[in-house]
Design an enzyme around this catalytic site. Structure first.
Site, PDB file in Angstrom:
ATOM      1  CG  ASP A  31      -1.762   1.248   1.330  1.00  0.00           C
ATOM      2  OD1 ASP A  31      -2.131   1.798   0.273  1.00  0.00           O
ATOM      3  OD2 ASP A  31      -2.051   1.689   2.457  1.00  0.00           O
TER       4      ASP A  31
ATOM      5  CG  ASP B 283      -1.379   6.329   3.126  1.00  0.00           C
ATOM      6  OD1 ASP B 283      -2.133   6.982   2.386  1.00  0.00           O
ATOM      7  OD2 ASP B 283      -1.468   6.336   4.370  1.00  0.00           O
TER       8      ASP B 283
ATOM      9  CG  ASP C 141       0.246   1.794   5.855  1.00  0.00           C
ATOM     10  OD1 ASP C 141       0.769   1.165   6.816  1.00  0.00           O
ATOM     11  OD2 ASP C 141      -0.832   2.409   5.953  1.00  0.00           O
TER      12      ASP C 141
END
Ligand code: ZN
Length: 347
Positions: free
Chosen positions: A95, A97, A250
């Site tokens: 992820d 982010d 993340d």
């Protein structure tokens, strides 16, 4: 107001289901689902017997945010941790982010072309500098998904079943190792592996800090090489290495056994944009402000009075909207609604 928003989300989900683009996670009966309306994840520990039940639930609840578990588990609707849920295996997904950049001229929760570009740049960096050369994957082994806001989710989905089997049984520590490696957390300049040597040498050459990258490629002990440069150059080299580590990955998403991630081709409730799957080629020219918009929303218009004190500006599908705008497309309406901008709709 809520009725109008609900109707628009439902319109999209009807389309996505009819056209078979909404993600139906593999082994659906062993997945946990979560959803939110105004807030992100208000409810989780939801599970479905089959695809039909899942789809009719979506059309009934009309979630503004929908998530599925990366893990496949025996008891997806049990609350509590991985033990209570009986995790069997778990997909691997990164992820990214992305926060706002130095060039952004807006609040933290707003977006503009600069932060969107940054998200794309970091995604390409992760793919081209790590997943392809160091991990040995190719385009067909990964799944790239725009998160619907600023970030991206990159799934590892190797076509080689044996590799898929191995990585989906990784422990938390093994998964943590992946993000640690990419973030250069364990990097010791006295003993650098080839992947990082290649990355560092390439960047230094690109920036014109060094002329010949051979030394960096052929010697594990980068510290001894760097020390031979004059101090100003040494500082530039160290700064460049730090920059190479500063990807906004993340770690929690990778570590958490029971992590939920957005359903692919759902809508993102803050922006009304599509959580869109992209090929590697598509990513290179992808512009979320155009390409993640549901086309039908561009043909629906609302007359509005924006009564918010906040001054804003956003360009969606080539049209600019500000707090003075009187007419909004459904795309713009959902974006402003998701960002808590106050407005009245004339019906
Ligand atoms: Zn920005």
């Amino acid at each position: 107001m809520e009725n109008i928003i609900n109707r628009l989300y439902k319109k999209y989900y009807l389309y996505a289901i009819k056209n078979n683009i909404l993600e139906v996670p593999e082994f659906i009966e062993y997945r946990e689902f979560g959803y939110g309306k105004k807030n992100k994840v208000d409810n989780r520990n939801i599970s479905f017997k089959n695809e039909k039940e899942y789809k009719s639930w979506i059309l009934n609840i009309v979630p503004y945010h929908i998530y599925k578990s990366l893990a496949i588990m025996r008891y997806p609707s049990n609350s509590g941790g991985a033990d209570k849920k009986g995790v069997i295996r778990r997909e691997i997904a990164f992820d990214l982010d992305i926060k706002k950049t130095k060039r952004c001229n807006h609040d933290d929760n707003w977006i503009c072309k600069y932060c969107l570009e940054e998200g794309k740049k970091q995604t390409l960096y992760l793919i081209e500098e790590f997943l392809f050369p160091d991990f040995g994957f190719d385009e067909e082994d990964i799944k790239i998904v725009f998160s619907g806001n600023r970030g991206y989710h990159i799934y590892l989905s190797p076509k080689n079943e044996n590799i898929k089997e191995i990585i989906e049984h990784y422990s938390k520590d093994e998964r943590r190792f992946l993000t640690s490696y990419i973030l250069g957390e364990n990097l010791t300049l006295k003993n650098v592996g080839f992947g990082w040597r290649r990355r560092i040498a390439k960047k230094l050459k690109e920036k014109g800090i060094i002329k010949n990258e051979k030394k960096f490629l052929n010697n594990k002990n980068l510290e001894s090489i760097i020390k031979k440069y004059k101090e100003t150059t040494q500082n530039k080299i160290y700064k460049t290495i730090e920059e190479l580590k500063s990807i906004e990955l993340d770690k929690k998403v990778m570590e958490d056994d029971i992590r939920l991630l957005r359903v692919i081709n759902s809508l993102h409730g803050y922006t009304g944009f599509i959580v869109k799957e992209l090929t590697y080629k598509e990513l290179k020219t992808f512009n979320p402000l155009k390409d993640a918009i549901f086309e039908e929303f561009e043909n629906i218009f609302f007359d509005v009075d924006i009564v918010d004190n906040k001054k804003f500006s956003i360009e969606i599908n080539g049209k600019k909207y500000t707090n003075k705008s009187k007419k909004l497309t459904a795309s713009a309406l959902l974006f402003l609604y998701g960002h808590n901008i106050k407005f009245n709709i004339h019906t």
